[in-house]
Motif scaffolding. Structure first.
Motif, PDB file in Angstrom:
ATOM      1  N   SER A  97       2.023   2.366  -3.554  1.00 33.15           N
ATOM      2  CA  SER A  97       0.974   2.360  -4.575  1.00 33.15           C
ATOM      3  C   SER A  97       1.321   3.250  -5.769  1.00 33.15           C
ATOM      4  O   SER A  97       0.905   2.986  -6.898  1.00 33.15           O
ATOM      5  N   ASN A 125      -3.736  -7.174  -8.399  1.00 32.90           N
ATOM      6  CA  ASN A 125      -4.064  -6.370  -7.218  1.00 32.90           C
ATOM      7  C   ASN A 125      -4.136  -7.209  -5.955  1.00 32.90           C
ATOM      8  O   ASN A 125      -4.542  -6.703  -4.902  1.00 32.90           O
ATOM      9  N   SER A 175       0.823  -1.211   0.000  1.00 36.37           N
ATOM     10  CA  SER A 175       0.000   0.000   0.000  1.00 36.37           C
ATOM     11  C   SER A 175       0.854   1.256   0.000  1.00 36.37           C
ATOM     12  O   SER A 175       0.528   2.257  -0.643  1.00 36.37           O
TER      13      SER A 175
END
Length: 240
Positions: free
Chosen positions: A108, A138, A105
């Motif tokens: 990203s 993903n 994350s």
């Protein structure tokens, strides 16, 4: 969906309140001792900042370990109690995939290299809790399930170039041999502790497939307690 997430399996204790994927508030702190005296304070503070009450929560989420035996129980029992009292579903997320998701994350906007992510939590006695993940599209796929590995055996466990994160790596990095060090890639923005804000995001993804009732949540214990190991004669092994 309003989510309350708690993670206390390592030295970093954290609480987060999310509305879907938006983090409304979070609180965290590093502590050498138990998180029991601050967890409820953090929960109240985060809910107040988010202008919500416990009754507004739709999903309760907790880290289930591996990690500190006491730390795991603190968050797990708190979330199970809320789930029971408010008759709301709950979810448990393991702390090793939490760190892998946190790392992904944080990058990203700058994708990571296409190599495995190895997450480690200090299991003490010269051991680490460890798992390996791979980014596919993903999704994070589990390549090696969570297990406990002696530090002496990590050279065999990490057999290819990999990102390595976690307090288990930080605790034992000085004892890793040169061949293993050559395979380890440390990210510019490390994710060495699981955190409740990423736990909440993972819980939202998992909730579309499956949730639990309070009495179904179980901790992820990969070792027996120190007392049980002592009874069985499982002893500390020096690194050298």
């Amino acid at each position: 969906m309003i989510i309350l997430a708690c993670e206390t399996s390592t030295l970093l204790g954290s609480v987060a309140v999310l509305k879907d994927q938006a983090v409304l508030a979070y609180k965290d702190s590093f502590r050498q001792g138990s998180h029991s005296d601050v967890l409820n304070v953090f929960i109240e503070a985060a809910l107040t900042e988010a202008k919500l009450n416990l009754s507004d929560v739709d999903l309760f989420a907790t880290g289930i370990g591996p990690g500190s035996f006491t730390g795991i129980r603190i968050s797990l029992n708190t979330i199970k109690t809320f789930s029971f009292c408010y008759n709301k579903p709950c979810i448990g997320i393991d702390s090793l995939i939490n760190m892998a998701y946190r790392l992904d994350s944080q990058y990203s906007l700058k994708p990571l290299k296409n190599i495995p992510i190895v997450t480690m939590i200090n299991a003490y006695k010269n051991m680490v809790y460890v798992a390996t993940y791979s980014k596919q599209g993903n999704a994070l796929l589990t390549i090696k399930e969570p297990s406990v590995v002696r530090v002496q055996n990590l050279t065999d466990y990490i057999d290819t170039e990999s990102y390595v994160i976690g307090d288990g790596y930080l605790a034992y990095q000085a004892y890793l041999d040169q061949h293993l060090r050559e395979r380890i890639v440390r990210p510019e923005i490390p994710a060495d502790e699981p955190h409740a804000r990423f736990l909440g995001e993972l819980a939202l993804k998992k909730a579309s497939q499956n949730t639990s009732q309070w009495n179904e949540l179980l901790p992820l214990y990969l070792r027996e307690s120190e007392a049980e190991e002592n009874v069985k004669g499982i002893k500390y092994q020096p690194l050298f």
